[in-house]
Design an enzyme around this catalytic site. Structure first.
Site, PDB file in Angstrom:
ATOM      1  N   MET A   1     -10.718 -14.434   5.022  1.00 38.31           N
ATOM      2  CA  MET A   1      -9.526 -14.870   3.988  1.00 38.31           C
ATOM      3  C   MET A   1      -8.667 -15.703   5.133  1.00 38.31           C
ATOM      4  SD  MET A   1      -8.515 -15.345   1.021  1.00 38.31           S
ATOM      5  CE  MET A   1      -9.547 -13.796   0.132  1.00 38.31           C
ATOM      6  N   CYS A   2      -8.159 -16.737   4.469  1.00 39.90           N
ATOM      7  CA  CYS A   2      -7.293 -17.516   5.215  1.00 39.90           C
ATOM      8  C   CYS A   2      -5.777 -17.224   4.868  1.00 39.90           C
ATOM      9  CB  CYS A   2      -7.556 -19.073   4.708  1.00 39.90           C
ATOM     10  SG  CYS A   2      -9.109 -19.447   4.957  1.00 39.90           S
ATOM     11  N   GLN A   3      -4.979 -17.892   5.671  1.00 45.77           N
ATOM     12  CA  GLN A   3      -3.677 -17.621   5.583  1.00 45.77           C
ATOM     13  C   GLN A   3      -2.868 -19.135   5.017  1.00 45.77           C
ATOM     14  OE1 GLN A   3      -1.493 -14.721   5.984  1.00 45.77           O
ATOM     15  NE2 GLN A   3      -3.193 -13.265   6.676  1.00 45.77           N
ATOM     16  N   ASN A 108      -6.780 -21.199   0.222  1.00 48.72           N
ATOM     17  CA  ASN A 108      -7.324 -19.857   0.397  1.00 48.72           C
ATOM     18  C   ASN A 108      -8.331 -19.220  -0.604  1.00 48.72           C
ATOM     19  OD1 ASN A 108      -7.105 -17.124   0.047  1.00 48.72           O
ATOM     20  ND2 ASN A 108      -5.427 -16.960   1.411  1.00 48.72           N
TER      21      ASN A 108
END
Lengths: 274, 274
Positions: A1-3, A108
């Site tokens: 998962m991205c930020q 995201n």
């Protein structure tokens, strides 16, 4: 998962403090090592710094941390690759021009079986679901408003329809800005804080760094910071209710039809970056 | 008058040496203090560093000088404003996406009474004649090749027609790249050099800096550097004949119909940056 990290202000503000904590999530306090990027609007112009290497080691991030670019709208992203190789062209945020304005987008989430029909006006350069979603958004905005629009309510209404459509393919938290306003869509996890006088003394969750904003602001300044998870551990962040799209302008959410949010206290010391 | 710098290579190469001399022209050895920018292609992706402040003082330029980004195609520009205020959105190089590729453009010159009809697909964000010309070029390419093309001869032929048309409005030296090839149009002043084995020991004209390329290259490397005026004072640069458009690929000009050039020796120590 991205930020994700966004900032929207009523006066040009530097993001050095928030970026210091955010950046640590790119390989130091978290495992998002697949590149990072940050875009600053300055007037109609935009500066985009991209680095496919981890932000924690990046000389470009070192520059951004220490070089106070003042901006009304900022969008940053740290990547944990789901679709698309770790390559520069797959690094967020993405930029395109529509109606003589730059648009910046970061995502995201993970979209599955997402294969929209594009007119060809905006085509992805890389291979991410995110850039494809961005191109589709702009394609549809261009069709919906052939003469363009800067009306925040019109844009919000159309983007909300698109967010629901695209979001049916999976997690679709995103930040989008045209330099005037910043749209934040929460499909699973996104929160924000509005800082204004009296300003707090804020302490980062990811680094032992404290700043007294009273020393670096004027009483009229207002700054909204939007992030995947709270960046500070001693302030009250507001969780955006999943399914909602907020439009930020002049450092605060604009009251539009779909802006229901629920405040939520994040207890000190329990902030996670998962 | 602005300064252009381009690089086209057969293997990813850093531009640190040439940039050191080029950068000095932004306020140190010359008077181009109205901002600067540099774009690097890396694969299909592009990184664009822009700074509306003079390159000689710029922390971003300091980063670029010391951070060896390796690229097949680079375009840099130092601005002396003629049309358009000194603002970020007026800072070259400009970037757009066409056919799922990024295109980068920088211009040296001044176009008068240039008011082309645009379809609206590509619109300028700033107020320079240069960005307007870029939008017009892409608009026309998009119309000429609705399905896109990566054929260098096709692109060259169409760009040549457009360069003549736009160039009728004034000086129109430009560099343009889609990441595969780099086009260099000379309307008044543009020269290039192809470096290959045996590599020279080159000495900058604008700074007392020497590099022995044999130490940093392999025998198969080939690098073309294109600049407004020669960057070194001990090498033989080739002046591009005004009115010609060259297409560089794999570090050398491609033989196309319109590639007539004339070699010209620049005597040692008499290189000017006027």
């Amino acid at each position: 998962m991205c930020q994700l990290l966004g900032m929207n202000c009523n006066v040009p503000t530097d993001i050095c403090f928030s970026f210091a904590g955010f950046r640590a999530r790119g390989g130091l306090t978290d495992h998002h090592r697949d590149g990072w990027g940050i875009a600053f609007f300055e007037g109609a112009g935009a500066r985009v710094f991209l680095d496919p290497s981890p932000s924690a080691d990046s000389p470009v991030a070192e520059l951004v941390k220490h070089y106070p670019i003042r901006s009304l709208n900022v969008i940053a992203h740290i990547r944990k690759a789901t679709q698309g190789e770790v390559r520069l062209e797959n690094t967020h945020p993405f930029q395109r021009e529509l109606w003589g304005r730059y648009w910046i987008f970061a995502h995201n989430g993970n979209l599955k079986n997402f294969a929209p029909t594009l007119t060809g006006r905006f085509l992805p350069v890389g291979t991410t679901d995110s850039e494809l979603a961005f191109c589709y958004l702009l394609d549809r905005l261009a069709q919906r408003f052939p003469q363009g629009t800067r009306d925040i309510a019109e844009l919000h209404a159309e983007l909300r329809v698109l967010a629901i459509e695209i979001g049916s393919h999976g997690e679709f938290n995103f930040l989008l800005s045209d330099g005037d306003q910043l749209f934040a869509h929460c499909s699973s996890r996104l929160c924000y804080i509005v800082r204004k006088a009296p300003f707090p003394v804020a302490h980062l969750a990811d680094e032992d760094l404290t700043v007294d904003f009273n020393e670096v602001t004027t009483p009229l300044d207002r700054v909204a910071v939007i992030a995947t998870t709270p960046l500070t551990d001693n302030e009250r962040w507001t969780q955006i209710v999943p399914g909602n799209l907020l439009a930020f302008r002049d450092g605060e959410p604009v009251a539009l039809r779909d802006t229901s949010t629920v405040a939520q206290d994040y207890p000190r010391g329990t902030v996670t970056n998962a």
